[in-house]
Scaffold this active site. Sequence first.
Site, mmCIF file in Angstrom:
data_model
loop_
_atom_site.group_PDB
_atom_site.id
_atom_site.type_symbol
_atom_site.label_atom_id
_atom_site.label_comp_id
_atom_site.label_asym_id
_atom_site.label_seq_id
_atom_site.Cartn_x
_atom_site.Cartn_y
_atom_site.Cartn_z
ATOM 1 N N ARG B 58 11.483 2.823 16.574
ATOM 2 C CA ARG B 58 12.909 2.667 16.353
ATOM 3 C C ARG B 58 13.547 1.676 17.311
ATOM 4 O O ARG B 58 14.179 0.710 16.907
ATOM 5 C CB ARG B 58 13.567 4.030 16.576
ATOM 6 N N THR B 59 13.376 1.931 18.603
ATOM 7 C CA THR B 59 14.089 1.136 19.598
ATOM 8 C C THR B 59 13.626 -0.319 19.567
ATOM 9 O O THR B 59 14.432 -1.239 19.593
ATOM 10 C CB THR B 59 13.888 1.738 21.002
ATOM 11 N N LYS B 86 -5.627 -5.156 31.438
ATOM 12 C CA LYS B 86 -6.657 -5.788 32.266
ATOM 13 C C LYS B 86 -6.332 -5.651 33.747
ATOM 14 O O LYS B 86 -6.952 -6.283 34.577
ATOM 15 C CB LYS B 86 -6.775 -7.275 31.898
ATOM 16 N N ARG B 108 10.695 -1.425 28.080
ATOM 17 C CA ARG B 108 10.515 0.026 28.171
ATOM 18 C C ARG B 108 9.315 0.256 29.074
ATOM 19 O O ARG B 108 8.283 -0.398 28.923
ATOM 20 C CB ARG B 108 10.260 0.632 26.791
ATOM 21 N N HIS B 137 18.239 5.685 29.188
ATOM 22 C CA HIS B 137 18.003 4.982 27.928
ATOM 23 C C HIS B 137 19.392 4.554 27.452
ATOM 24 O O HIS B 137 19.960 5.149 26.532
ATOM 25 C CB HIS B 137 17.325 5.942 26.957
#
Lengths: 178, 310
Positions: B58-59, B86, B108, B137
Site C-alpha cells: 500500500r504505502t 550483500k 521505510r 508513520h
Amino acid sequence: MADNTTVLLDESGIKRALTRISHEILERNKGVRDIALIGIRSGGAHLAEEIGNCMEVIEGERVPVGAVDITLYRDDIKSHGAHLPVGKTDISFSLEAKRVVLVDDVLFTGRTIRAAMDALMDHGRPSSIQLAVLIDRGHRELPIRADFVGRNVPTSLKENVAVMFDEKNKPIAVVLEK
Amino acid sequence: MEFKHKDIIALRDLNREEIELLLATAENMREINSRDIKKVPTLRGKTIINLFYEASTRTRTSFEIAAKRLSADTVNISPSTSSSTKGETLADTALNLLAMKPDIIVMRHAVSGSHYFLSKKLPNCSIINAGDGAHEHPSQGLLDMLTMKDRFGRLDNLKVAIVGDITHSRVARSNIQGLTKMGSRVFLAGPPTMMPPGVERLGNVTVCATMKEAIQDSDVVMMLRIQQERQGKTLMPNTREYSRYFGLNPENLKLAKPDAMVMHPGPINRGVEMSSYVVDGGQSHILKQVENGVAVRMAMLYHVCGGELE
C-alpha cells in the site's frame, strides 16, 4: 486609503466594465451556446461568477462556471522558497467541445494565463479558449493577449495593480499601488 | 503559513499549522485523482527514490502513484534487490544513492530513528519517513486525520479509540502525535504486554484497562494489525483469545457513537482484530483511507520540495 494608491475603478465602474465584457462575449459567440466560464483563483474566480450572473440577466440562461487553481502549473515554483498553498480546482462539467472563456482579474506577464491554459488542457479539449480580464496592465513576457478587456492601464514595473473584494467576494475597487 | 521543513520524519516535529497546511493541500490535490489526465507538471525533473527495507504494498504504491501524478521520476529499491543483502550499511547506501542526485528519498526502515541519521548524512536531499520501526508513520497519521476530517469536518474534540498492539505500532504513535496536537483525545486499549509503559506522556492520551472502556462513546475506532512478524511468541496466548478480548465485532461496535467511523491501517487480519462484518460494514472507512493516502502523499512531496535545504 494611503497616499501611494490610486483608485482606477470603483464599484460601479467595475460593474459597468463587467457588463460590457458580458455583452462582448455574447456578441462574439452569438449567444450562450457551449460557453463555459472558468475563473483563475482567486480574483478571477470571483469575477467569473459576476460575469456568469450578468450573462444570465442578459440572455436568461445560465452558463457553467468553474474555477481553476494554477499553483501546481506555475513556472516559478522553485524561486518561491516555500511552496505556495494549493487552492481548489473546481470544474464540475466537461470541457470537451466547450468555448471556454478564461477570466482573470489582472493580466500582467501572461505566465498565469499560460499555466491556466495548460491546466484546462489536462481537463479536456475545449473547442476554443478566449481570455477576459478586468485590467490589462501590460508588460507581457509571453505571446498572450486578451479578447475582452475591462480597462487598459499603462503601468511601470514598480507599481502593483490589485482588485479588492469584499467579504462576499464582490469586487469593490481596482487600485494602483506605487 | 509556510512549510519550511525539508524532511517529514515524524508528526512530532510538525506543529498544528503545518499539519493543517498539509491536510488542506491534500484536500485540493484530490481533484487531480478524479480527472481523466491524472497528472500535473509540478515536480517535473525531480527524482524520487523509494527505499523500502521492509515489505509494503500500500504505502510504496501510494507514494509511487503520488510522485508520478506530480510528474516526478521514481525509482524503487527494495531489500531483496538492494546491496543491503550483500552487507552494505545504510550510510554507504545513502552516499551511493546521493551520487545519483535524488531530490527526495522516501524510506521505510526497521530501525526507529534511522531517517534522522539519513537526513544528517544527506543535507541536500529531502527525506520522507514511510515507517521506521516502532517510531512513526507520518503519512499514515496524516491520511487517517484527513479521513476523519472528511467525516466530521473537524479534528478537534474527537474521541478516538486505538485498539491493539500499541507497542509495535508506528501508526498509533503518529496518530497520537497528530490528533492530540489538533485537540482530540486518544484512548488506547490492548493487552498489557502490548502497551508501552509511559505512553500517556505523548499527549492527551488515556490508557484503558479494557477495550470496552476505550471505545465507549468514541467517534473513531481505529483497530491495529497484530504484527506477528515483530512479536515474539510470548505476547499473547493465541489469536482466538486475542480476538475475544480485543477484536472489533458488530456487538462491541455498538458501544461507540452510532455514527462512529471504523478505521484500520491495513493489511487486515480478518477475524483476528476485526470481524468481516465490521470490515465490510457501513461504518468502515478503510478504503477511503487508502484513497486519501495518495492525496496526502502528493501534499507531502509537494511541500518538502519547497522546504529549506541546509
